[in-house]
Design an enzyme around this catalytic site. Structure first.
Site, mmCIF file in Angstrom:
data_model
loop_
_atom_site.group_PDB
_atom_site.id
_atom_site.type_symbol
_atom_site.label_atom_id
_atom_site.label_comp_id
_atom_site.label_asym_id
_atom_site.label_seq_id
_atom_site.Cartn_x
_atom_site.Cartn_y
_atom_site.Cartn_z
ATOM 1 C CG ASP A 1 -2.067 0.553 0.873
ATOM 2 O OD1 ASP A 1 -2.254 1.504 0.198
ATOM 3 O OD2 ASP A 1 -3.280 0.286 1.479
ATOM 4 C CE1 TYR A 2 0.600 7.833 -2.606
ATOM 5 C CE2 TYR A 2 1.291 8.230 -0.412
ATOM 6 C CZ TYR A 2 1.132 8.663 -1.614
ATOM 7 O OH TYR A 2 1.484 9.748 -2.201
#
Length: 742
Positions: free
Chosen positions: A281-282
């Protein structure tokens, strides 16, 4: 069979057979042999795309990095012109011409926005959910996107967590079935088709169990619970051919998911045999430092890549550190090759080496986005997703004779009804509730609107209530439009108070007092279960509309005025009070359950134990009657399947859909079992007076569970099965499983 160390091969991504996979493998190996270490690491780097006001790339550093082979994927990049421009930099100006992979969060629609995923789950309509996923994939692919970061399959039992809106609720079985439907819809049957996308199941794993419902927070749970409750939906998605997996932000038992060997190596690769790509994820790799398990970027990258991460989303740590880590021997180049194979394999499977521009098509983009057919599909699913929570005195449906409607509340005349994570959706394309009612009733009707309280949801201004009450006194029907702002249930949108924000409850109280005998219907627009105990005590009719999407106003009007009979069932329990959370239907019993002893029992002094509206609950404009449950026999062997059946009759005056739900309890086992578990369901449509004979088959798999040694077992003993319209309904029927064949 042991859950640990057991090979449970999920097969090639997309469900490709061995021959198809081998052809792609050969292509990948040929290319991999030509790549430098720097180029390999570049494929493991994903960066955000952005555009300026003219539509051109705003970040020229991206273009330069792409030309240098330092970028493998770009996310938040869409649109034919923009993606073509970036792709040209990769295929025409980099040394090897490896195409970019464009990813985007298409969660419940790209341009045509469908109901939020939690609402879609309330439909219990797997075919409809699959169709919604097909539409969003078709629109995204026409606009140059290759890969969507969906489905989100986090089982969630705490509605304080804002991201409950993005998943399918509290139940493992329902979430697993929906995960399969979404993967089928997103990926279709052929990965090279230009109207499908690669799917990415997320967030791996147990993100829905964050402590206190607070975003990005700690998760600490037993491996038994992890494997029993939180992992099955991921396995279901991968069995359906899901192409990729995204790691979660949270820690799991003191180790961040993004560098968790049990999750990423032992379970995902060794036990399940997953061959696809893992993306973070980011900035999740960078956050390993903040978690406190990495001293610096080098250690964060080493832990993540060695645990099994293939692609770094946005932190840039791989591109900064992996060459040095390989040179010093902390990361083997073979591990880099393994990651790059998976990335190149996905690009090859999507046909990007054959035609890097095949997904970007001006004509398809113009014809596809927000088409009439897609709007109709969004409207239909929105009506299917709504749940009738209360209908005292049959206030609903409203009559066509109502020609003077007072539409009161801050969400009655706003387009902010599509919810968070709405892709490239535009509020300007959204049908407001006012417009939907006006279109439904025609020119002869008067729609009088007043916010009553501030349309800045959560504000405490009540100066508009008196003006709203004047309209209520003039009306022959009142619709209260209440709920949350879209920003209130989203990523990083946890709440400690999940009641109606601001002064909306006071508005409802005043409106209901002023209405007298005038019918009042309350419509809720929200992204999570709310605490509605006070509202339930005074409002005669409550329709849970969630955030319905682009066709919001039309869909709500369809249900309010009886063109569609509501059939939605809750995928998540609505608590009576926030102090009950977590409250979910399939809890364990205790050694001192309520009702055994008046004092020394597992109970609250100030509230019932149960939820206000239970899992699986939902009313209709008609009524359904269940006959007594029958079983083919009362005793079966361990390998036998038991048939149970009953008759469901529509005893009302309207055609309706009922979701018939089967729950099972293992009464006595080697480990404590839930008081009931959803194991199957049927969605049946019946005309007034019609009946359906519904059969279910209780298989050995449905009776199996993980024991204390994490072995999947079935044990002989006593079972209860109950079938009804929600998790509390149906008289239990007992049967026995014996060690020997019956």
């Amino acid at each position: 069979m042991s859950a640990q160390g057991t090979k449970q091969t999920v097969g090639q991504p997309f469900g490709l057979d061995t021959a198809q996979g081998r052809a792609l493998d050969e292509m990948v190996e040929t290319l991999l042999a030509q790549m430098t270490l720097e180029e390999k690491i570049g494929q493991m780097n994903q960066v955000a795309g952005s555009r300026d006001t003219t539509g051109a790339p705003a970040n020229t550093d991206i273009e330069d990095d792409v030309r240098q082979g330092r970028v493998g994927s770009v996310f938040n990049a869409f649109g034919v012109e923009f993606t073509r421009e970036l792709q040209t930099q990769a295929v025409a100006h980099s040394r090897l011409g490896i195409p970019l992979l464009f990813g985007y969060d298409i969660i419940h629609g790209f341009k045509t926005i469908f109901p939020i995923p939690l609402a879609q789950a309330a439909s219990w309509h797997l075919e409809g959910i699959e169709r919604a996923a097909r539409v969003m994939a078709r629109e995204g692919a026409a606009s140059g996107v290759h890969w969507t970061f969906a489905p989100m399959v986090d089982v969630a039992r705490d509605p304080r967590w804002g991201r409950v809106m993005e998943g399918a609720g509290e139940d493992t079985h329902l979430t697993s079935q929906i995960a399969r439907a979404q993967v089928r819809g997103i990926q279709g049957r052929a990965p090279g088709a230009t109207d499908t996308l690669a799917a990415c199941v997320k967030h791996y794993a147990a993100y829905g169990a964050v402590e206190a419902g607070r975003e990005y927070n700690t998760v600490d749970l037993s491996e038994w619970r992890l494997r029993s409750i939180y992992l099955p939906p991921f396995l279901a998605a991968l069995e359906e051919g899901c192409a990729s997996v995204m790691t979660a932000f949270n820690t799991l038992n003191a180790i961040p998911a993004t560098c968790h060997p049990l999750l990423l190596d032992q379970i995902l690769r060794r036990e399940w045999g997953f061959k696809g790509m893992v993306v973070t994820d980011y900035t999740a790799i960078m956050e390993l430092e903040r978690h406190g398990v990495a001293e610096d970027a080098l250690e964060a990258s080493r832990k993540a890549v060695n645990a099994g991460v293939d692609m770094d989303m946005q932190s840039g740590y791989f591109i900064k550190t992996l060459e040095e880590l390989v040179r010093c021997g902390a990361v083997e180049e073979a591990r880099i090759d393994e990651a790059v194979r998976r990335i190149l394999w996905l690009k090859a499977a999507l046909g990007l080496f054959e035609d890097p521009y095949r997904y970007a098509d001006d004509e398809r983009e113009a014809e596809c986005l927000l088409s009439d057919a897609h709007r109709r599909a969004a409207r239909e699913q929105a009506t299917e997703s709504m749940v009738l929570l209360k209908n005292e005195g049959n206030v609903l449906p409203l009559s066509d004779q109502h020609k003077k409607i007072a539409l009161i509340g801050p969400l009655g005349n706003t387009p902010r009804l599509i919810g968070s994570w709405h892709g490239n959706g535009d509020h300007d394309d959204t049908v407001t509730l006012r417009d939907g009612i006006a279109q439904r009733l025609g020119n002869g009707a008067t729609i009088m609107c007043a916010d009553g309280v501030s349309n800045q949801i959560g504000d405490t201004d009540t100066s508009g209530i008196e003006a709203a009450l004047e309209l209520v006194r003039q009306a022959d029907a009142v619709i209260l439009a209440l709920g949350e702002d879209e920003a209130f249930a989203d990523e990083a949108a946890s709440r400690t108070d999940i009641g109606l924000p601001g002064m909306q409850l006071e508005l409802a109280r005043r409106v209901l007092e002023a209405a007298g005998d005038t019918p009042v219907a309350t419509v809720l627009f929200n992204g999570r279960p709310l605490t509605l105990t006070e509202l339930d005590g005074m409002a005669p009719a409550i329709l849970e509309a969630w955030w319905p999407g682009t066709e919001a106003g039309n869909a709500v009007a369809d249900v309010l005025f009886g063109d569609v009979t509501p059939a939605g069932k809750l995928p998540m329990s609505f608590p009576r009070h926030v102090g009950q959370i977590p409250v979910y239907y399939n809890a364990f019993n205790t050694g001192r359950p309520k009702g055994v002893d008046p004092k020394y029992a597992s109970k609250y002094l100030d509230s019932p134990n149960d939820s206000l509206y239970p899992f699986g609950f939902g009313l209709s404009y008609t009524t359904f009657e269940y006959s007594a449950l029958k079983a083919s026999c009362s005793e079966i062997g361990m390998n036998d399947t038991l048939e149970v059946s009953l008759t469901v009759t529509n005893t009302g005056k309207r055609q309706g859909i009922e979701v018939v739900q089967l729950y099972l309890q293992d009464v006595s086992a080697s480990v404590v079992r839930p008081v009931r578990e959803l194991k199957d369901f049927r969605r049946i449509e019946l005309a007034p007076g019609a009946c359906a004979h519904v059969r279910f088959h209780i298989t050995p798999e449905m009776r199996s569970f993980l024991n204390a040694e994490l072995e999947t077992v079935q044990e002989p003993g006593r079972f209860h099965v109950q079938i009804g319209g929600d998790s509390t309904q149906g008289k239990p029927l007992e049967f026995h499983v014996t060690p020997h064949c019956a």
